[in-house]
Motif scaffolding. Structure first.
Motif, mmCIF file in Angstrom:
data_model
loop_
_atom_site.group_PDB
_atom_site.id
_atom_site.type_symbol
_atom_site.label_atom_id
_atom_site.label_comp_id
_atom_site.label_asym_id
_atom_site.label_seq_id
_atom_site.Cartn_x
_atom_site.Cartn_y
_atom_site.Cartn_z
ATOM 1 N N GLU A 170 -8.948 -7.389 20.405
ATOM 2 C CA GLU A 170 -8.585 -6.754 19.133
ATOM 3 C C GLU A 170 -8.205 -5.299 19.365
ATOM 4 O OE1 GLU A 170 -8.195 -7.689 15.953
ATOM 5 O OE2 GLU A 170 -8.381 -9.776 16.560
ATOM 6 N N THR A 171 -6.925 -5.054 19.527
ATOM 7 C CA THR A 171 -6.450 -3.682 19.686
ATOM 8 C C THR A 171 -5.040 -3.583 19.133
ATOM 9 O OG1 THR A 171 -6.039 -1.894 21.283
ATOM 10 C CG2 THR A 171 -5.535 -4.139 21.997
ATOM 11 N N ASP A 172 -4.707 -2.407 18.611
ATOM 12 C CA ASP A 172 -3.345 -2.180 18.156
ATOM 13 C C ASP A 172 -2.437 -2.023 19.370
ATOM 14 O OD1 ASP A 172 -4.257 -2.259 15.561
ATOM 15 O OD2 ASP A 172 -4.516 -0.082 15.425
ATOM 16 N N LEU A 265 -5.059 3.427 10.182
ATOM 17 C CA LEU A 265 -5.417 2.976 11.525
ATOM 18 C C LEU A 265 -6.835 3.391 11.896
ATOM 19 C CD1 LEU A 265 -2.086 3.707 13.455
ATOM 20 C CD2 LEU A 265 -2.913 1.515 12.632
ATOM 21 N N GLN A 266 -7.239 4.595 11.465
ATOM 22 C CA GLN A 266 -8.559 5.111 11.828
ATOM 23 C C GLN A 266 -9.668 4.492 10.983
ATOM 24 O OE1 GLN A 266 -7.810 9.297 11.360
ATOM 25 N NE2 GLN A 266 -7.372 9.601 13.537
ATOM 26 N N GLU A 267 -9.437 4.357 9.686
ATOM 27 C CA GLU A 267 -10.499 3.924 8.777
ATOM 28 C C GLU A 267 -10.438 2.444 8.438
ATOM 29 O OE1 GLU A 267 -10.269 6.443 5.380
ATOM 30 O OE2 GLU A 267 -10.454 8.317 6.545
ATOM 31 N N ARG A 268 -9.318 1.786 8.768
ATOM 32 C CA ARG A 268 -9.123 0.368 8.451
ATOM 33 C C ARG A 268 -9.378 0.095 6.962
ATOM 34 N NH1 ARG A 268 -6.377 0.079 12.631
ATOM 35 N NH2 ARG A 268 -6.300 -1.818 13.869
ATOM 36 N N SER A 269 -8.774 0.952 6.142
ATOM 37 C CA SER A 269 -8.822 0.764 4.696
ATOM 38 C C SER A 269 -7.567 1.395 4.110
ATOM 39 C CB SER A 269 -10.074 1.403 4.090
ATOM 40 O OG SER A 269 -10.041 2.804 4.238
ATOM 41 N N VAL A 270 -7.246 0.997 2.876
ATOM 42 C CA VAL A 270 -6.044 1.499 2.229
ATOM 43 C C VAL A 270 -6.340 1.767 0.763
ATOM 44 C CG1 VAL A 270 -5.196 -0.819 1.658
ATOM 45 C CG2 VAL A 270 -3.570 1.061 1.886
ATOM 46 N N GLU A 304 2.190 13.895 16.507
ATOM 47 C CA GLU A 304 1.581 13.731 17.825
ATOM 48 C C GLU A 304 0.266 12.955 17.744
ATOM 49 O OE1 GLU A 304 0.987 16.489 21.800
ATOM 50 O OE2 GLU A 304 0.772 17.416 19.812
ATOM 51 N N ASP A 305 -0.529 13.205 16.686
ATOM 52 C CA ASP A 305 -1.807 12.495 16.571
ATOM 53 C C ASP A 305 -1.593 11.007 16.340
ATOM 54 O OD1 ASP A 305 -0.740 12.918 14.076
ATOM 55 O OD2 ASP A 305 -2.529 13.855 13.196
ATOM 56 N N LEU A 306 -0.538 10.647 15.597
ATOM 57 C CA LEU A 306 -0.232 9.235 15.378
ATOM 58 C C LEU A 306 0.248 8.589 16.678
ATOM 59 C CD1 LEU A 306 0.085 6.769 13.589
ATOM 60 C CD2 LEU A 306 2.334 7.635 12.873
ATOM 61 N N TYR A 307 1.040 9.338 17.432
ATOM 62 C CA TYR A 307 1.506 8.807 18.716
ATOM 63 C C TYR A 307 0.329 8.446 19.615
ATOM 64 C CZ TYR A 307 2.869 8.927 23.601
ATOM 65 O OH TYR A 307 2.992 8.634 24.933
ATOM 66 N N TYR A 308 -0.642 9.349 19.739
ATOM 67 C CA TYR A 308 -1.789 9.082 20.618
ATOM 68 C C TYR A 308 -2.664 7.954 20.060
ATOM 69 C CZ TYR A 308 -0.627 13.050 23.554
ATOM 70 O OH TYR A 308 0.016 13.897 24.426
ATOM 71 N N ARG A 309 -2.688 7.799 18.736
ATOM 72 C CA ARG A 309 -3.464 6.708 18.154
ATOM 73 C C ARG A 309 -2.795 5.360 18.428
ATOM 74 N NH1 ARG A 309 -5.830 3.118 17.194
ATOM 75 N NH2 ARG A 309 -7.399 2.606 15.622
ATOM 76 N N LEU A 310 -1.458 5.349 18.436
ATOM 77 C CA LEU A 310 -0.724 4.112 18.709
ATOM 78 C C LEU A 310 -0.666 3.779 20.193
ATOM 79 C CD1 LEU A 310 2.350 4.599 16.332
ATOM 80 C CD2 LEU A 310 0.555 2.881 16.063
#
Length: 460
Positions: A170-172, A265-270, A304-310
């Motif tokens: 389970e990983t993006d 992506l971080q909190e897994r909620s919307v 940049e923070d989204l890039y590193y998260r992806l």
């Protein structure tokens, strides 16, 4: 004694001298004659998917040639039957052709005429069996997990292995590849091979959704959240619960929206637009891009923070020019799919066609190749199935490949095609390519090809 790889030809006639004469003529031409004195005896030895053709006299005691033709048509309508008629018996020949005979020979006939008719029949049979085998593989794939990634090159096999491994955790995932390389196919493969396969796969092209509506599309909204929001809308993320979300062309996502995506992506909620209560999400996110996101981040065009998260797991998708040896195999695969869908014939490629495929640079990658294969099936008859005519105007530059590299690439592709066609049977491959066994083994070693890899299935 004929070669083990020679194509068999059944000769059925109650006259011994004709069986002997026709057999000698065909053996000298490189075929493996199988003489039978009666139709009944021949049928006892006729195996399913018989790789050759049938040559039979019409007038025989017991079961005659016409009755034999009808029986063979019931068993295998694609098996070419060549009937021998008496001199001047035109009405019988016409009836035979109406019943489905491949061709007929009128007594007395020259050996050259026999060889030519058999040669054309054998080529027709080879095409029929090739299409039958590929169609069976395509049908078998319908029950296999995940869409099919076709190819034998090391780079595509490595990708298949990585997809299999990643799908089990389970990983993006971030997919990186040029337009047309099949990023959507890889995303679906990851989803279908995972434990989420029974749940939704929701694909979103971030570059195709208007910026004014993309936030509502992804996150949803409550009734009255904005002008025109007359009822609640469930967003794509929420709809995909339990499954996977595929964000294609993520580099096109507006910067303001990237902040919200990072939070998802971080909190897994919307949170729906106009709502204050977060909705928990159970999703896997697969993003795809055709640009270097790190460079885009450094240029201020991507967060940049989204890039590193992806960038937890990044899968590079190879361009088609990086796996040229797969081009003929892929073309054949797409052509059979198109032929199966349209009910049209799918003529085999000759050496000139393979040369044209290998020479082309494929700027549109697999998508361009698939489109060409579909044109080949649907429109090929208008240009005698000449690939150069279908490629006209597209260009066939070979990039930086020197002539020796092109020759080696072509040779390796031909050997790989022969191995696939004959399922790794060395004798038959030697026969098709006209190579001594030692020479073939030397070339297999040179190109790191292994016959056993082709014995389970003609295509991966």
């Amino acid at each position: 004694m004929h070669e083990p790889s020679a194509t068999p030809v059944m000769i059925i006639d109650d006259e011994l001298h004709l069986r002997i004469t026709a057999g000698q003529t065909l053996e000298l031409a490189g075929y493996a004659p199988e003489p039978h004195a009666s139709a009944e005896a021949a049928l006892e030895h006729l195996a399913p998917d018989f790789p050759g053709v049938i040559v039979s006299d019409i007038r025989m005691p017991g079961m005659d040639g016409m009755a034999l033709l009808r029986e063979i048509r019931l068993r295998d309508p694609d098996l070419p039957v060549i009937l021998i008629t008496g001199h001047g018996d035109i009405s019988t020949a016409v009836e035979a052709m109406r019943e489905g005979a491949w061709d007929f020979l009128e007594k007395p006939f020259a050996g050259e005429r026999l060889v030519e008719v058999v040669r054309r029949g054998v080529e027709k049979r080879r095409l029929s069996l090739e299409n039958r085998r590929l169609k069976a593989e395509l049908e078998a794939q319908q029950n296999a997990p995940g869409p099919r990634m076709v190819g034998r090159t090391e780079v595509i096999q490595r990708l298949v292995s990585m997809v299999q491994r990643i799908s089990q955790v389970e990983t993006d995932v971030l997919l990186f590849g040029e337009t047309g390389t099949g990023k959507d196919l890889v995303a679906r493969s990851i989803h279908e091979r995972s434990s989420r396969s029974g749940r939704p796969f929701v694909a979103i092209n971030c570059g195709a959704v208007p910026e004014s509506t993309i936030e509502s599309e992804l996150f949803g909204h409550e009734k009255g959240a904005f002008t025109g929001a007359v009822e609640r809308r469930i967003g794509k993320f929420e709809h995909a619960t339990g499954g996977s979300v595929f964000l294609d062309e993520i580099e096109s996502m507006p910067l303001a929206l990237q902040v919200k995506l990072l939070r998802v992506l971080q909190e897994r909620s919307v949170e729906r637009l106009g709502a204050n209560v977060p909705v928990p999400l159970d999703i896997r996110v697969i993003a795809a891009t055709k640009v270097d996101l790190k460079a885009a981040a450094e240029a201020g065009n991507f967060r940049e923070d989204l890039y590193y998260r992806l960038n937890v797991v990044t899968l590079p998708i190879p361009a088609l020019r990086e796996r040229r040896e797969d081009v003929p195999l892929l073309f054949q695969h797409f052509a059979v799919v198109a032929a199966n869908r349209s009910g049209l014939e799918c003529p085999p490629l000759d050496t000139a066609d393979i040369t044209a495929l290998l020479a082309h640079d494929w700027p549109g990658n697999v998508r361009e190749l698939r489109n060409l294969a579909e044109r080949y099936v649907l429109l090929g008859a208008t240009c005698d199935y000449r690939l150069d005519a279908l490629l006209e105007g597209v260009g066939s530059e070979t990039g930086d490949l020197a002539l020796p590299q092109q020759v080696e690439l072509f040779e390796k592709s031909l050997i790989s095609q022969a191995l696939a066609r004959h399922r790794g049977r060395i004798n038959e491959v030697c026969g098709q390519l006209g190579l001594p066994r030692k020479t073939l083994y030397d070339k297999l070693k040179k190109y790191n090809l292994k016959a056993e890899d082709y014995r389970q299935s003609a295509m991966p």
